[in-house]
Design a protein around this motif. Structure first.
Motif, PDB file in Angstrom:
ATOM      1  N   ASN A  11       0.838  -1.190   0.000  1.00  0.00           N
ATOM      2  CA  ASN A  11       0.000   0.000   0.000  1.00  0.00           C
ATOM      3  C   ASN A  11       0.877   1.246   0.000  1.00  0.00           C
ATOM      4  N   LYS A  12       1.090   1.819  -1.182  1.00  0.00           N
ATOM      5  CA  LYS A  12       1.899   3.032  -1.283  1.00  0.00           C
ATOM      6  C   LYS A  12       1.197   4.167  -0.533  1.00  0.00           C
ATOM      7  N   GLN A  13       1.966   4.937   0.246  1.00  0.00           N
ATOM      8  CA  GLN A  13       1.396   5.994   1.082  1.00  0.00           C
ATOM      9  C   GLN A  13       2.248   7.255   1.038  1.00  0.00           C
ATOM     10  N   VAL A  14       1.603   8.404   1.258  1.00  0.00           N
ATOM     11  CA  VAL A  14       2.304   9.667   1.489  1.00  0.00           C
ATOM     12  C   VAL A  14       2.282   9.905   2.999  1.00  0.00           C
ATOM     13  N   ILE A  15       3.458   9.853   3.610  1.00  0.00           N
ATOM     14  CA  ILE A  15       3.572   9.935   5.067  1.00  0.00           C
ATOM     15  C   ILE A  15       3.943  11.358   5.497  1.00  0.00           C
ATOM     16  N   PHE A  16       3.259  11.839   6.517  1.00  0.00           N
ATOM     17  CA  PHE A  16       3.560  13.139   7.120  1.00  0.00           C
ATOM     18  C   PHE A  16       4.758  12.967   8.051  1.00  0.00           C
ATOM     19  N   THR A  21       6.282  24.540  10.331  1.00  0.00           N
ATOM     20  CA  THR A  21       6.164  25.977  10.539  1.00  0.00           C
ATOM     21  C   THR A  21       6.603  26.658   9.255  1.00  0.00           C
ATOM     22  N   GLY A  22       5.969  27.780   8.928  1.00  0.00           N
ATOM     23  CA  GLY A  22       6.314  28.460   7.681  1.00  0.00           C
ATOM     24  C   GLY A  22       5.766  27.725   6.483  1.00  0.00           C
ATOM     25  N   ASN A  23       6.410  27.930   5.340  1.00  0.00           N
ATOM     26  CA  ASN A  23       5.947  27.318   4.102  1.00  0.00           C
ATOM     27  C   ASN A  23       6.192  25.814   4.113  1.00  0.00           C
ATOM     28  N   PRO A  24       5.199  25.021   3.681  1.00  0.00           N
ATOM     29  CA  PRO A  24       5.420  23.579   3.601  1.00  0.00           C
ATOM     30  C   PRO A  24       6.412  23.241   2.497  1.00  0.00           C
ATOM     31  N   LYS A  25       7.159  22.158   2.694  1.00  0.00           N
ATOM     32  CA  LYS A  25       8.144  21.704   1.721  1.00  0.00           C
ATOM     33  C   LYS A  25       7.865  20.252   1.370  1.00  0.00           C
ATOM     34  N   GLU A  26       8.367  19.841   0.224  1.00  0.00           N
ATOM     35  CA  GLU A  26       8.203  18.429  -0.160  1.00  0.00           C
ATOM     36  C   GLU A  26       8.805  17.506   0.887  1.00  0.00           C
ATOM     37  N   SER A  27       9.880  17.949   1.510  1.00  0.00           N
ATOM     38  CA  SER A  27      10.564  17.113   2.501  1.00  0.00           C
ATOM     39  C   SER A  27       9.767  16.943   3.785  1.00  0.00           C
ATOM     40  N   ASP A  28       8.664  17.680   3.942  1.00  0.00           N
ATOM     41  CA  ASP A  28       7.787  17.488   5.102  1.00  0.00           C
ATOM     42  C   ASP A  28       6.941  16.222   4.958  1.00  0.00           C
ATOM     43  N   MET A  29       7.033  15.598   3.784  1.00  0.00           N
ATOM     44  CA  MET A  29       6.315  14.354   3.497  1.00  0.00           C
ATOM     45  C   MET A  29       7.269  13.400   2.801  1.00  0.00           C
ATOM     46  N   TYR A  30       6.944  12.124   2.827  1.00  0.00           N
ATOM     47  CA  TYR A  30       7.707  11.176   2.018  1.00  0.00           C
ATOM     48  C   TYR A  30       6.785  10.049   1.567  1.00  0.00           C
ATOM     49  N   VAL A  31       7.148   9.423   0.462  1.00  0.00           N
ATOM     50  CA  VAL A  31       6.338   8.354  -0.134  1.00  0.00           C
ATOM     51  C   VAL A  31       7.004   7.021   0.165  1.00  0.00           C
ATOM     52  N   ARG A 325       3.725  11.890  -6.790  1.00  0.00           N
ATOM     53  CA  ARG A 325       3.814  13.324  -7.101  1.00  0.00           C
ATOM     54  C   ARG A 325       2.965  14.159  -6.146  1.00  0.00           C
ATOM     55  N   GLY A 326       2.319  13.504  -5.190  1.00  0.00           N
ATOM     56  CA  GLY A 326       1.445  14.204  -4.265  1.00  0.00           C
ATOM     57  C   GLY A 326       2.128  15.309  -3.467  1.00  0.00           C
ATOM     58  N   PRO A 327       3.288  15.042  -2.823  1.00  0.00           N
ATOM     59  CA  PRO A 327       3.920  16.099  -2.017  1.00  0.00           C
ATOM     60  C   PRO A 327       4.246  17.356  -2.820  1.00  0.00           C
ATOM     61  N   ALA A 328       4.856  17.206  -3.989  1.00  0.00           N
ATOM     62  CA  ALA A 328       5.200  18.386  -4.797  1.00  0.00           C
ATOM     63  C   ALA A 328       3.949  19.125  -5.251  1.00  0.00           C
ATOM     64  N   THR A 329       2.908  18.371  -5.569  1.00  0.00           N
ATOM     65  CA  THR A 329       1.664  18.984  -6.036  1.00  0.00           C
ATOM     66  C   THR A 329       0.992  19.776  -4.931  1.00  0.00           C
ATOM     67  N   GLY A 332       2.883  22.971  -4.251  1.00  0.00           N
ATOM     68  CA  GLY A 332       2.695  23.937  -5.329  1.00  0.00           C
ATOM     69  C   GLY A 332       1.466  24.809  -5.183  1.00  0.00           C
ATOM     70  N   LEU A 333       0.492  24.363  -4.399  1.00  0.00           N
ATOM     71  CA  LEU A 333      -0.705  25.183  -4.162  1.00  0.00           C
ATOM     72  C   LEU A 333      -0.345  26.549  -3.616  1.00  0.00           C
ATOM     73  N   PHE A 334       0.696  26.607  -2.779  1.00  0.00           N
ATOM     74  CA  PHE A 334       0.987  27.822  -2.033  1.00  0.00           C
ATOM     75  C   PHE A 334       1.874  28.794  -2.793  1.00  0.00           C
ATOM     76  N   SER A 335       2.231  28.435  -4.016  1.00  0.00           N
ATOM     77  CA  SER A 335       2.916  29.373  -4.901  1.00  0.00           C
ATOM     78  C   SER A 335       2.056  29.680  -6.121  1.00  0.00           C
ATOM     79  N   GLY A 336       0.788  29.237  -6.084  1.00  0.00           N
ATOM     80  CA  GLY A 336      -0.131  29.521  -7.186  1.00  0.00           C
ATOM     81  C   GLY A 336       0.200  28.760  -8.452  1.00  0.00           C
ATOM     82  N   ARG A 337       0.857  27.614  -8.322  1.00  0.00           N
ATOM     83  CA  ARG A 337       1.298  26.866  -9.496  1.00  0.00           C
ATOM     84  C   ARG A 337       0.119  26.283 -10.278  1.00  0.00           C
TER      85      ARG A 337
END
Length: 350
Positions: A11-16, A21-31, A325-329, A332-337
């Motif tokens: 079961n592939k998962q995106v883990i928190f 604090t501050g802007n979220p980063k891809e590294s705040d999650m992992y697959v 691709r979930g973490p990067a996506t 990206g919400l917070f930069s208006g991508r």
């Protein structure tokens, strides 16, 4: 019910990873695909086992990445566990009498390939499949309901009202503008790029739109587009925009507070200078949470499904493929991508 003991699957998962604090980063999650799951609901339970098809990327997920205290609406994600949010899924097995194998549902699920949902009252069965299933993450899901509730129920609009929508190319804002136009209102939206301005005016039917990043004086910009003032403001961003809007509201106007995305990444939220306008112009400013209005979902469907089938609503989606691709996506919400509703395709519907 599915037969047998249930197949065990990876079961592939995106883990928190940990609180943000501050802007979220891809590294705040992992697959990871190290977890396994039995494809069968526990015997004697009312749990529902689903295969996730689409996941919604929503700004409120950033709130859940922080430490939440004293909120009756949201809870923090648990470090080391999968993210969760709204999605569309297919039922594989069920101990609940209202759901059966093969049903399509939308509601709260995990950011993973398969989820065991132990509170199935959070699920809505999908009965209308003549529209894209991904719409149930947006137009026919929480963003659509949010636009409907915030505009029609909170703001009590009238034909001819002057309506301003911030974050107007997003999942909610694009719908508020179109609902307002269908009512015969004058509608202006603010967005963060020239491309989005063109989109609002040429595809979504807004009367006017502007790029807030190019406006050095937001008060002057609003006076340019609303020389007689604003009747309804649908608030998505907060910050300097709300402060400027307060100076431009007409007497007895309505402000529907949906979200404040400009505040989500701040350690110290910005204050406001023009709140006395609420008094002088007798403005009604009301925050709302869509979860309180889910009982109106049938009423919402009765209104919006004919619009979809008749081509009276344009709905924009930005769909990326693959859970990895979930973490990067999401970030990206917070930069208006994104343009329109941001969605992650986990697996195609069979």
């Amino acid at each position: 019910m599915a037969s047998g003991e249930g197949e065990v699957m990876r079961n592939k998962q995106v883990i928190f990873r940990d609180y943000v604090t501050g802007n979220p980063k891809e590294s705040d999650m992992y697959v990871t695909d190290s977890s396994t799951i039995k494809l069968k609901a526990p015997q004697g339970s009312v749990a529902v086992l689903v295969k996730n098809l689409y996941l919604a990327c929503d700004p409120y997920l950033r709130i859940r990445m922080g430490r939440i205290e004293g909120s009756s609406v949201f809870t923090s994600f648990t470090p080391g566990s999968p993210l969760s949010g709204f999605g569309v899924a297919k039922v594989l097995d069920s101990g609940h009498p209202e759901f059966k194998e093969g049903d399509l549902v939308w509601g709260t699920t995990g950011w993973e390939e398969y989820s065991l949902i132990t509170e199935p009252e959070q699920l809505f069965k999908i009965h209308h499949t003549d529209v894209p299933l991904s719409y149930y993450t947006g137009l026919l899901g929480v963003p659509g309901m949010t636009a409907f509730v915030g505009f029609h129920e909170v703001c009590s609009p009238k034909r001819g009202d002057s309506v301003f929508v911030s974050a107007a190319a997003g999942a909610v804002g694009q719908l508020v503008g179109q609902f307002a136009k269908l009512m015969g209102c004058y509608v202006v939206g603010s967005v963060g790029s020239k491309e989005k301005v063109d989109l609002l005016k040429n595809k979504l039917g807004f009367d006017e739109a502007f790029n807030y990043k190019e406006e050095h004086d937001l008060d002057a910009a609003l006076k340019r587009y609303f020389p007689k003032g604003i009747d309804i403001y649908f608030e998505n961003v907060g910050g300097k925009m709300l402060d400027a809007v307060l100076l431009n509201m007409r007497p007895h106007g309505h402000i529907s507070v949906c979200g404040m995305i400009s505040h989500y990444n701040l350690n110290q939220p910005q204050g406001f200078s023009n709140l006395t306008s609420l008094i002088y112009n007798r403005i009604r400013m009301e925050g709302f949470v869509v979860f309180d209005y889910f009982h109106l979902y049938p009423k919402f469907l009765d209104m919006v499904l004919p619009y979809i089938r008749e081509g009276k609503i344009v709905y924009l989606e930005d769909i990326v493929e693959g859970l990895e691709r979930g973490p990067a996506t999401l970030v990206g919400l917070f930069s208006g991508r994104n343009v329109g509703k941001q969605v992650v395709l986990v697996a195609p519907a069979e």
